[in-house]
Write a protein that holds these residues in place. Structure first.
Motif, short mmCIF file in Angstrom:
data_model
loop_
_atom_site.label_atom_id
_atom_site.label_comp_id
_atom_site.label_asym_id
_atom_site.label_seq_id
_atom_site.Cartn_x
_atom_site.Cartn_y
_atom_site.Cartn_z
N LEU A 11 0.82 -1.21 0.00
CA LEU A 11 0.00 0.00 0.00
C LEU A 11 0.86 1.27 0.00
CD1 LEU A 11 -2.99 0.67 -0.09
CD2 LEU A 11 -3.07 0.49 2.40
N PHE A 12 1.91 1.30 0.82
CA PHE A 12 2.75 2.50 0.90
C PHE A 12 3.41 2.79 -0.44
CE2 PHE A 12 6.27 5.24 1.78
CZ PHE A 12 5.92 5.98 2.89
N GLY A 13 4.11 1.80 -0.99
CA GLY A 13 4.82 1.99 -2.24
C GLY A 13 3.90 2.31 -3.40
N TYR A 229 12.09 2.99 -0.21
CA TYR A 229 12.36 1.63 0.26
C TYR A 229 11.36 1.23 1.35
CZ TYR A 229 14.87 -2.30 2.40
OH TYR A 229 15.20 -3.53 2.90
N THR A 230 10.59 0.16 1.12
CA THR A 230 9.59 -0.27 2.12
C THR A 230 9.91 -1.66 2.68
OG1 THR A 230 8.09 -1.32 0.51
CG2 THR A 230 7.80 1.05 0.88
N VAL A 335 17.63 7.98 -0.41
CA VAL A 335 16.69 6.92 -0.02
C VAL A 335 15.66 7.44 0.98
CG1 VAL A 335 16.44 4.55 0.86
CG2 VAL A 335 18.55 5.23 -0.33
N ILE A 336 14.38 7.11 0.71
CA ILE A 336 13.27 7.42 1.61
C ILE A 336 12.77 6.09 2.17
CG2 ILE A 336 10.92 8.35 1.76
CD1 ILE A 336 11.69 9.93 -0.91
N PHE A 337 12.67 5.99 3.49
CA PHE A 337 12.20 4.76 4.12
C PHE A 337 10.74 4.90 4.51
CE2 PHE A 337 16.73 4.74 4.52
CZ PHE A 337 17.09 3.39 4.43
N GLY A 338 9.93 3.88 4.20
CA GLY A 338 8.51 3.97 4.52
C GLY A 338 7.89 2.62 4.80
#
Length: 364
Positions: A11-13, A229-230, A335-338
């Motif tokens: 869902l996040f990505g 990046y999830t 990089v974004i972490f989620g």
């Protein structure tokens, strides 16, 4: 070149990809599994939408989140009303007047409060040192022993006397005859399952399945300006500070040649001797009338590398370890972490929608 490489099609990505696409950014989504959707993936079996990775009921009090998700699917009026099975007895969850009436024969809220207070006075302790003592201090011994103890021990893989009291800071006690598990204003299941939602979000985005980002990191990083990046944050950093702990889940799903197996979508099995934590009967999520049914037994399991991580174990040790990774992640320019794994935090679906939209707003 891609503007954004998005690791994971959950869902996040998928929301990030959809929002980026609307603004004209070129995205590539890579997914380790052989399907999109992450843990909300649903698959049709015998005309029934099967929740492959456990029951997912969308609920929120955030109107903006509710309106956002509903643009991708029609939602039904499903209300989560699980029941608990204990040695042949059936109780309503969460603990409400139906539970107390079945447990003690009480009829009024005042009688229920008296009974709970009486048990706390008799069996409670002044300073709870473990989960068992904490739970008894909140709801009394009867409810704890029948509806909390066995389920919790199966969920965590340890005895309640070995678990810290903080895990059960509060137990919901409702002095009404309302069986609705959630207090949220909006609740439902997408008619036709969750996968269609992800399909619509990723409709105009390139997706590569069966692609493990961490195994192809060098090559994939070269073709993208930024990475969302999830996946697990500790895996991203090659476990340099140590492994974060997770609980995993194992499912046994079967088609039964009967129309209605248990009469409810979710039945929790709260006695320790029954090895699974619950049975999900998927057709009830959409009020199905198919001639057959599909049920999934859910087993809580310890996690090791190679298993699917489901639930972060947010105790003091893991939270301190995560902070080390988070400090390093904050320094990343590319990089974004989620998501649940990228931020090592338990999120429900509505939290993920809000977090993904916030992330998109801040970065696009």
């Amino acid at each position: 070149m891609y503007d954004y490489l998005i690791v994971g099609s959950g869902l996040f990505g998928s929301i990030f990809a959809y929002e980026a696409g609307k603004k004209g950014y070129k995205c590539l989504v890579v997914e380790k599994r052989d399907h999109i959707g992450g843990n909300i993936y649903t698959k049709e079996v015998e005309g029934i939408q099967v929740h492959e990775y456990g029951a997912h009921i969308f609920h929120t009090s955030n109107k903006e989140v509710w309106e956002y998700i509903r643009q991708f699917a029609e939602f039904n009026r499903y209300t989560n009303s699980p029941i608990a099975y204990y040695k042949g007895e059936i109780y309503n969850m969460p603990f409400n007047m139906n539970t107390f009436n079945k447990m003690w024969g009480v009829v009024t809220p005042g009688q229920a409060q008296e009974k709970i207070a009486e048990q706390i006075e008799k069996f409670g302790v002044e300073e709870p040192k473990n989960l068992e003592e904490q739970a008894i201090n909140l709801v009394g011994k009867d409810i704890y022993e029948k509806l909390v103890k066995g389920y919790t021990e199966k969920q965590w893989g340890r005895r309640a006397t070995e678990l810290p009291p903080e895990i059960i800071k509060r137990l919901p006690v409702r002095l009404t005859y309302d069986n609705n598990y959630f207090n949220d204003c909006y609740q439902g299941i997408p008619v036709g399952g969750y996968t269609q939602i992800i399909e619509k979000m990723l409709d105009k985005t390139e997706v590569r399945l069966n692609t493990d980002y961490l195994e192809e990191k060098e090559q994939l990083d070269k073709i993208s300006r930024k990475v969302v990046y999830t996946g697990p944050i500790d895996a991203f950093y090659e476990y340099k500070y140590g492994e974060l702990e997770y609980r995993s889940v194992r499912f046994e799903t079967e088609v039964l040649d009967e129309e209605n197996h248990q009469g409810n979508a979710v039945v929790n099995y709260t006695e320790y001797e029954v090895p699974y934590t619950r049975i999900i009967e998927h057709k009830h999520f959409e009020f199905g009338t198919q001639p057959k049914t599909v049920v999934s037994k859910e087993y809580s399991a310890p996690w090791k590398r190679g298993d699917e991580p489901y639930y972060p174990v947010n105790n003091e040790r893991n939270n301190l370890l995560y902070e080390k990774y988070a400090r390093e992640a904050a320094e990343e320019e590319k990089v974004i972490f989620g998501g649940r794994l990228g931020r090592y935090k338990y999120y429900d679906m509505h939290h993920i929608v809000a977090e993904a939209l916030k992330c998109a707003e801040e970065n696009l």
